[in-house]
Design a protein around this motif. Structure first.
Motif: not given
Length: 354
Positions: A15-27, A29-35
């Motif tokens: 989840w640390g990696i997911v949050l670090l890549l948050r901006e790319k994941l949002v681009e 089409g993902f919605t990203v929150y902690p966990f």
């Protein structure tokens, strides 16, 4: 370091990696929150229209209405019985609500089977909602996948205006089919987990030994496999019980890590003092474990999702039914809120030693 700690560290790193890549994941089409990771995409308006409009599926929808009402009553009963049992330790209940947490409430080795069961069960559940929406001429707006912690999920979203303008019966059908399919799947897997393990068992596995019991005094240990007693082949707990009842002295052939051994045991009260289960060859265990968790997950989803708990399908069913009486929706929300509190209280008590 315990395996559970490694698992938790790995989960936090993920989840640390997911949050670090948050901006790319949002681009993407993902919605990203902690966990919480969610991906939503517009989808076709109709799902399997030929099946959705078939007579068979129409009958299934009607049957689902009755199943959903039964699931609602069953879910409410489950919560109340679990709570009453937890509040009265003098009379412990066989009904107990515990969250499924690998490494905490169940073994970490069961995590792959649990995740497969949850993923498949939720996917089928949501697919039924989509097909029923098509059956009732309600467009499906979008669908997607979700990851909560390490639990996978899926969802579909009908067109809100079309759903709201549909008849009460249509809305009840769309909601009920999801509850029904989970309980039907639980019914399908129940005979598998009930009858297949005894057929595959090649002995009785000793999982634990009571101190100062006959087995303990004979140096029997967890992990040993009982295969014969007094020359009688034993492959199930029932067979073991019957043999113990017929004798008081036993010559027990046991499979140990170092090979076969014979134990001479005497028990005037016919009590060996072991915790046991089936001994199933390792190559069958993934199949049995997957079937077991498909049963547990689907039964849990069917009953708890059928219970009126604000965010559940059962809550939607109760809301639609209560709309027909004055102040029905407000009463429905009060009832659901009270049940949510009872559920949370019951689960919290499940972690208290009984």
């Amino acid at each position: 370091m315990p395996t559970t700690i490694y698992f938790l560290i790995g989960l936090l790193v993920f989840w640390g990696i997911v949050l670090l890549l948050r901006e790319k994941l949002v681009e993407m089409g993902f919605t990203v929150y902690p966990f919480l990771l969610l991906w939503r995409k517009g989808t076709r308006a109709e799902w399997f229209p030929k099946l959705a409009r078939s007579r068979t599926f129409k009958v299934f929808e009607v049957i689902s209405l009755g199943i959903s009402i039964g699931a609602m009553l069953g879910g409410i009963s489950l919560i109340i019985l679990s709570l009453l049992g937890s509040l009265n330790p003098a009379k412990p209940s066989t009904v107990r609500l515990e969250p499924i947490i690998p490494g905490v409430t169940v073994g970490l080795d069961q995590a792959p089977y649990i995740l497969i069961a949850i993923g498949v069960s939720v996917l089928i559940h949501e697919l039924m909602h989509a097909i029923s929406a098509t059956s009732n001429r309600i467009s499906v707006k979008s669908g997607g996948i979700i990851l909560l912690g390490f639990f996978p999920g899926a969802f579909v979203e009908p067109e809100e205006r079309e759903f709201s303008n549909s008849s009460t019966l249509s809305k009840l059908k769309v909601v009920s089919v999801g509850i029904a399919i989970n309980l039907i799947l639980a019914g399908v897997f129940f005979p598998i987990v009930s009858y297949v393990p005894p057929m595959l068992s090649q002995g009785v596995l000793v999982e634990g030994v009571l101190p100062h019991s006959a087995a303990y005094n004979s140096s029997m240990e967890p992990g040993y496999v009982i295969q014969e007693i007094n020359g009688i082949r034993v492959t199930t707990p029932d067979q073991l019980h019957r043999v113990l009842e017929n004798f008081t002295t036993y010559l027990i052939e046991v499979k140990t890590p170092s090979g076969s051994e014979l134990f001479n045991v005497t028990s005037p009260n016919h009590f060996l003092g072991v915790y046991i289960t089936y001994y199933i060859p390792s190559y069958y265990l993934p199949l049995i474990s997957t079937a077991l968790w498909m049963f547990i997950v689907n039964l849990s989803l069917g009953l708890l999702n059928g219970a009126p708990l604000i965010i559940t399908d059962g809550g939607k069913v109760l809301n639609e039914l209560m709309k027909k009486i004055p102040h029905g929706e407000r009463i429905s929300l009060i009832l659901q809120g009270a049940l949510v509190l009872l559920l949370v209280f019951s689960i919290s008590l499940s972690f208290t030693p009984q």
